[in-house]
Design a protein around this motif. Structure first.
Motif, PDB file in Angstrom:
ATOM      1  N   MET A 291       0.832  -1.203   0.000  1.00  0.00           N
ATOM      2  CA  MET A 291       0.000   0.000   0.000  1.00  0.00           C
ATOM      3  C   MET A 291       0.874   1.264   0.000  1.00  0.00           C
ATOM      4  SD  MET A 291      -2.734   1.203   2.933  1.00  0.00           S
ATOM      5  CE  MET A 291      -4.040   0.088   2.503  1.00  0.00           C
TER       6      MET A 291
ATOM      7  N   GLU B 216      -2.808   5.408  -1.783  1.00  0.00           N
ATOM      8  CA  GLU B 216      -3.828   4.357  -1.634  1.00  0.00           C
ATOM      9  C   GLU B 216      -4.428   4.373  -0.230  1.00  0.00           C
ATOM     10  OE1 GLU B 216      -2.315   0.883  -4.708  1.00  0.00           O
ATOM     11  OE2 GLU B 216      -1.276   1.109  -2.782  1.00  0.00           O
TER      12      GLU B 216
ATOM     13  N   GLU C  62      -6.856   7.271  -0.063  1.00  0.00           N
ATOM     14  CA  GLU C  62      -8.084   6.923  -0.790  1.00  0.00           C
ATOM     15  C   GLU C  62      -8.940   5.960   0.023  1.00  0.00           C
ATOM     16  OE1 GLU C  62      -6.606   5.389  -4.494  1.00  0.00           O
ATOM     17  OE2 GLU C  62      -6.099   7.385  -5.258  1.00  0.00           O
ATOM     18  N   LYS C  63      -8.296   4.993   0.674  1.00  0.00           N
ATOM     19  CA  LYS C  63      -9.022   4.014   1.492  1.00  0.00           C
ATOM     20  C   LYS C  63      -9.732   4.713   2.657  1.00  0.00           C
ATOM     21  CE  LYS C  63      -7.597  -0.182   1.965  1.00  0.00           C
ATOM     22  NZ  LYS C  63      -8.707  -0.930   1.397  1.00  0.00           N
TER      23      LYS C  63
END
Length: 173
Positions: A44, A48, A51-52
């Motif tokens: 990750m 990312e 965004e998560k």
């Protein structure tokens, strides 16, 4: 007689787990305070992760507003994703501003994790007057070794947060 729940379920902040909570009876939701770990993915990146966390906020807005509060932690996310002055918890703080969640402190976190939570509460970026301290099994099994560190953590934050919840993470299913 009203049942007093003293159990906090741990979840990964994944779609099915979050959506399933919305199916619970409203009477149970009032007493339940679910604990969410942001799930990690191998390899990750910081982008990312951000965004998560934004996706988790959308899930929270859709399914979790009927709970008095939820706990959110980045415990499983590698510290290397964060940077000095902007640890992983800051991404959560920014994404979940104006949402009633409980941030999580820990004794085993990067040096600026806990101070970032305190500073963000002082700056009004965290709504909750409650903070949690997540204590791992090896920490509470050898309490004399962590007592000074825990006292220091509480002393630094007692003027910042009114309510403290201690989560004993036993890793037992």
């Amino acid at each position: 007689m009203k049942i007093k729940y003293n159990y906090t379920p741990f979840f990964k902040f994944k779609a099915n787990e979050v959506a399933s909570l919305s199916m619970l009876d409203d009477k149970l939701k009032v007493d339940l305070k679910p604990f969410f770990d942001i799930p990690k993915k191998d390899g990750m990146t910081r982008c990312e992760f951000e965004e998560k966390v934004v996706a988790c906020r959308r899930k929270a807005d859709k399914y979790l507003t009927e709970f008095p509060y939820i706990f959110i932690d980045s415990f499983d996310i590698p510290d290397s994703i964060g940077s000095v002055g902007f640890p992983n918890c800051k991404v959560i703080i920014d994404a979940f501003s104006k949402f009633e969640y409980v941030p999580v402190l820990g004794l085993d976190r990067v040096s600026d994790h806990n101070s970032t939570i305190y500073d963000s509460k002082i700056a009004g970026e965290i709504v909750s007057d409650t903070v949690a301290v997540r204590i791992q099994a090896d920490e509470f099994e050898s309490f004399p070794l962590i007592k000074i560190q825990l006292d220091d953590l509480i002393t630094k934050g007692c003027s910042v947060f009114l309510n403290w919840i201690f989560i004993f993470d036993c890793r037992v299913c």
